[in-house]
Design an enzyme around this catalytic site. Structure first.
Site, mmCIF file in Angstrom:
data_model
loop_
_atom_site.group_PDB
_atom_site.id
_atom_site.type_symbol
_atom_site.label_atom_id
_atom_site.label_comp_id
_atom_site.label_asym_id
_atom_site.label_seq_id
_atom_site.Cartn_x
_atom_site.Cartn_y
_atom_site.Cartn_z
ATOM 1 N N SER A 57 0.834 -1.192 0.000
ATOM 2 C CA SER A 57 0.000 0.000 0.000
ATOM 3 C C SER A 57 0.876 1.253 0.000
ATOM 4 O O SER A 57 2.068 1.193 -0.281
ATOM 5 C CB SER A 57 -0.934 -0.021 1.217
ATOM 6 O OG SER A 57 -1.907 0.995 1.114
ATOM 7 N N GLY A 59 1.953 3.230 2.441
ATOM 8 C CA GLY A 59 3.034 3.313 3.425
ATOM 9 C C GLY A 59 4.287 2.594 2.968
ATOM 10 O O GLY A 59 5.410 3.082 3.140
ATOM 11 N N GLU A 60 4.126 1.425 2.363
ATOM 12 C CA GLU A 60 5.262 0.656 1.872
ATOM 13 C C GLU A 60 5.902 1.344 0.653
ATOM 14 O O GLU A 60 7.117 1.287 0.463
ATOM 15 C CB GLU A 60 4.827 -0.768 1.518
ATOM 16 C CG GLU A 60 4.464 -1.616 2.728
ATOM 17 C CD GLU A 60 3.172 -1.166 3.386
ATOM 18 O OE1 GLU A 60 3.123 -1.125 4.627
ATOM 19 O OE2 GLU A 60 2.204 -0.841 2.666
ATOM 20 N N TYR A 61 5.073 2.000 -0.146
ATOM 21 C CA TYR A 61 5.609 2.771 -1.275
ATOM 22 C C TYR A 61 6.536 3.876 -0.763
ATOM 23 O O TYR A 61 7.650 4.060 -1.276
ATOM 24 C CB TYR A 61 4.472 3.376 -2.087
ATOM 25 C CG TYR A 61 4.918 4.394 -3.114
ATOM 26 C CD1 TYR A 61 5.409 3.990 -4.350
ATOM 27 C CD2 TYR A 61 4.861 5.757 -2.829
ATOM 28 C CE1 TYR A 61 5.824 4.927 -5.291
ATOM 29 C CE2 TYR A 61 5.274 6.700 -3.763
ATOM 30 C CZ TYR A 61 5.760 6.285 -4.983
ATOM 31 O OH TYR A 61 6.184 7.219 -5.896
ATOM 32 N N GLY A 64 9.770 2.427 0.388
ATOM 33 C CA GLY A 64 10.681 1.994 -0.664
ATOM 34 C C GLY A 64 11.144 3.104 -1.587
ATOM 35 O O GLY A 64 12.110 2.923 -2.350
#
Length: 411
Positions: A57, A59-61, A64
């Site tokens: 989602s 947050g992970e984008y 990264g």
């Protein structure tokens, strides 16, 4: 791959399609996934060199992103495919400049995994933190395609580390290397005999530090703040907003300004929040028709500018931890060296506990505690500045994950 896992995945896929007509978010995911293979076939040829980045989602984008940006610079002749599982990631970042194509990740069936990877055929795949899909990963492994996992965080109660998790943990061994946030995660991987692991820390620290290199100026916030002490409440939920409205209504003064950025910006909830405030309040969407300097409260009924708004904060409140929704991003305000108030449900957020231990973050569970610490931070400038500087120090101390990942990739 486990027969039972594949049965379960197909059952979930059918269930999502049944529920989609009654749930907007699920509907977005189902309809988006239906377009994925057409988009891939229209955008990628067998001659293209590609990279694949996958995030659960938004947050992970964001986690990264500092790695993705560096790879975008290095692999200028590659096409980059960015996939999301959740609509909250895809719908906000479907025009991301770091990717040539942004898609929903298809449901993790063997057929979907094979078709997806046959088309994309990525030279390098990067998964962020979790969202580990066994069929996709085992297909990568079978085709001898390189994959890494970054900013990983594991817990001992996860199925990978249980006696019944032999089949599912095989997916972890599809990664050529795993970069973990902490030593505990490395130890768990070692316990199942996975050895290609480096404790690099959390890429989110590098991500938020990059915010300092950007232009964070917002002229309408400059006008609203008017050089006054400013309290920014970000990603708020109703229970936290109740604390805020009580405090604001009891302290009506133009000497202290409040910016409130609710997590949910549906018009009815924004209007409900505004109606509870007994002082002049302006919405972002109505800012052109108001004298911002005269307002005490500014409600942000839009998305995408909160990280910049934190640069104007003297004190920050971050929502989520007073209820069951999970604490939102506390690193974004911390990088600007401001003290932070949060709720008391923060056990799953080690960065919050670390900043509490350092004395830059304060956890509250009720209106009284919220009012006491907020008044102390407002009235005692030395305490406020020293508390905030401890948060900035914490961010600086934990930078460097991106460098380790790029070093492994020899970039």
């Amino acid at each position: 791959m486990s027969f039972l896992y594949n049965i379960g995945i197909n059952f979930i896929s059918s269930g999502l399609k049944c529920v989609a007509p009654f749930n907007h978010k699920i509907k977005l995911g189902v309809s988006g996934r239906a377009k994925t293979f057409t988009l891939l076939k229209n955008s990628i040829t067998s001659k293209d060199k590609t990279l694949w980045f996958h995030c659960a989602s938004l947050g992970e984008y964001e986690q990264g992103l500092p790695v993705f940006k560096e790879l975008r610079k290095h692999y200028v002749n590659h096409k980059i495919v960015l996939s999301f599982f959740s609509p909250s990631g895809f719908e906000i970042r479907n025009n991301s400049p770091i990717a040539d194509l942004v898609v929903y990740l298809p449901i993790d069936t063997p057929k979907n995994a094979k078709q997806f990877i046959d088309i994309v055929n990525p030279e390098l795949t990067i998964f962020v933190k979790y969202d580990i899909w066994p069929n996709f990963l085992n297909t990568l492994k079978k085709k001898q395609l390189k994959a890494i996992l970054i900013s990983a965080s594991f817990r001992k109660n996860q199925s990978y580390f249980k006696f019944y998790g032999k089949k599912i943990r095989k997916a972890l061994f599809a990664f050529d290397h795993i970069f973990t946030q902490n030593e505990a995660s490395k130890a768990l991987l070692n316990s199942i005999n996975y050895k290609n692991v480096t404790v690099s820390g959390d890429t989110r620290f590098d991500r938020v530090l990059s915010q300092l290199e950007q232009d964070n100026m917002l002229d309408f916030i400059e006008e609203f703040k008017d050089d006054k002490l400013c309290i920014v409440a970000g990603s708020t939920w109703p229970v936290g907003e109740a604390f805020l409205t009580d405090f604001i209504n009891s302290n009506i003064s133009n000497e202290v300004k409040f910016i409130v950025a609710p997590h949910n910006i549906k018009p009815n909830q924004i209007n409900n929040l505004k109606e509870k405030l007994n002082t002049k309040t302006v919405l972002f969407s109505k800012k052109e028709n108001n004298n911002l300097k005269e307002a005490q409260v500014f409600i942000v009924d839009t998305i995408g500018i909160l990280s910049k708004i934190y640069s104007y904060a003297s004190i920050a409140y971050v929502g989520g931890a007073l209820g069951n929704t999970g604490l939102h991003n506390t690193l974004e305000p911390a990088v600007f060296g401001v003290p932070i108030i949060i709720g008391n449900h923060h056990n799953k957020f080690p960065e919050a506990q670390a900043m509490i231990n350092k004395g830059g973050m304060f956890s509250v569970s009720n209106q009284k505690d919220f009012t006491l610490i907020l008044n102390k931070l407002i009235d005692d400038s030395d305490f406020r500045v020293k508390s905030g500087s401890k948060n900035r120090e914490y961010i600086e101390e934990n930078r460097g994950a991106v460098i380790q990942i790029l070093d492994y990739l020899r970039i």
